[in-house]
Design a protein around this motif. Structure first.
Motif, mmCIF file in Angstrom:
data_model
loop_
_atom_site.group_PDB
_atom_site.id
_atom_site.type_symbol
_atom_site.label_atom_id
_atom_site.label_comp_id
_atom_site.label_asym_id
_atom_site.label_seq_id
_atom_site.Cartn_x
_atom_site.Cartn_y
_atom_site.Cartn_z
ATOM 1 N N ALA A 138 0.820 -1.207 0.000
ATOM 2 C CA ALA A 138 0.000 0.000 0.000
ATOM 3 C C ALA A 138 0.853 1.256 0.000
ATOM 4 N N VAL A 139 1.957 1.245 0.736
ATOM 5 C CA VAL A 139 2.834 2.416 0.790
ATOM 6 C C VAL A 139 3.486 2.661 -0.560
ATOM 7 N N PHE A 140 3.979 1.612 -1.206
ATOM 8 C CA PHE A 140 4.590 1.790 -2.522
ATOM 9 C C PHE A 140 3.565 2.315 -3.530
ATOM 10 N N ALA A 141 2.341 1.801 -3.483
ATOM 11 C CA ALA A 141 1.301 2.291 -4.388
ATOM 12 C C ALA A 141 1.039 3.778 -4.149
ATOM 13 N N HIS A 175 4.117 5.823 -5.421
ATOM 14 C CA HIS A 175 4.137 5.924 -6.883
ATOM 15 C C HIS A 175 3.067 6.894 -7.383
ATOM 16 N N ALA A 176 1.881 6.827 -6.779
ATOM 17 C CA ALA A 176 0.781 7.694 -7.209
ATOM 18 C C ALA A 176 1.084 9.169 -6.951
ATOM 19 N N HIS A 177 1.909 9.454 -5.924
ATOM 20 C CA HIS A 177 2.234 10.839 -5.573
ATOM 21 C C HIS A 177 3.639 11.236 -6.016
ATOM 22 N N ASP A 178 4.266 10.400 -6.841
ATOM 23 C CA ASP A 178 5.614 10.702 -7.348
ATOM 24 C C ASP A 178 6.594 11.020 -6.226
ATOM 25 N N GLY A 179 6.450 10.323 -5.108
ATOM 26 C CA GLY A 179 7.364 10.498 -3.991
ATOM 27 C C GLY A 179 7.138 11.727 -3.150
#
Length: 230
Positions: free
Chosen positions: A166-169, A172-176
């Motif tokens: 969930a954190v990686f998703a 990625h969705a917020h471009d870091g």
């Protein structure tokens, strides 16, 4: 649950925080490293997170301490909450929080959270304490508050894998960029260098659990996982 959540968010008079200290020290002295040790501190630890500190309360308690308290108290609380939450979510232990608790914590990760500090409005001789909002803090994403706790403790893959995915998703969705528009940047990880990625504590947790890292690497395409699974 609303009452417990409000109490847990209170600072500096936060019974949730006082209970945490009592439970943490009882756990640290009695539980040690024996997963089968039959001691009331184990049940108290799981109960504290499940009933005494809902996912919202955990974010509120740590979020407020991290933004208000002195550095030494912030450090002790970050480490203490991380270590004990890791134990409370460890499904190999005799006592642990429910799957719903972990799901609730994950669900809050993507949400914008308004942090508030509470103070006692009325302290009766019997019955519930009444609280009032003492101050309103920043608005942050839940993951900004939760992930720094992963820096400490040994995390079981039953909890760590779905959290990591969930954190990686989210990352990625917020471009870091985990900041909320219009809010000043705030860090909930006092051990991180200024240039550190907010996902750093998660990578640390995965580095201590090879099975979890391998499982996450199967579902998540991210070069930061490469070094963990070589």
């Amino acid at each position: 649950m609303k009452t417990y959540t409000d109490v847990a968010c209170a600072y500096p008079l936060y019974p949730g925080g006082e209970l945490f200290v009592d439970v943490f020290w009882a756990w640290s002295e009695a539980y040690s490293d024996d997963p089968e040790m039959d001691d009331p501190a184990v049940s108290m630890l799981a109960y504290y997170y499940e009933a005494g500190l809902a996912p919202e309360g955990l974010i509120g308690l740590w979020g407020n301490i991290a933004t208000v308290a002195e550095a030494d108290e912030r450090g002790m609380t970050q480490e203490g909450l991380g270590v004990t939450l890791a134990e409370a979510t460890d499904t190999s232990r005799r006592d642990h929080v429910s799957e719903e608790y972990a799901e609730g914590l994950i669900a809050l990760g993507d949400q914008k959270i308004q942090l508030r500090s509470y103070d006692i409005l009325y302290l009766p001789t019997e019955g519930p304490v009444e609280w009032e909002v003492e101050s309103v803090g920043p608005i942050v994403y839940g993951w900004s508050v939760i992930v720094p706790l992963l820096r400490f403790g040994e995390w079981h893959e039953d909890f760590l894998v779905p959290v990591a995915e969930a954190v990686f998703a989210f990352d990625h969705a917020h471009d870091g960029n985990w900041g909320v528009s219009g809010e000043d940047p705030v860090s909930f990880d006092i051990y991180a260098p200024e240039s550190a990625s907010p996902i750093g504590p998660l990578l640390e947790a995965l580095s201590r659990n090879g099975d979890a890292a391998a499982a996450v690497a199967e579902t998540v395409d991210d070069p930061r996982l490469d070094e963990l699974v070589k």
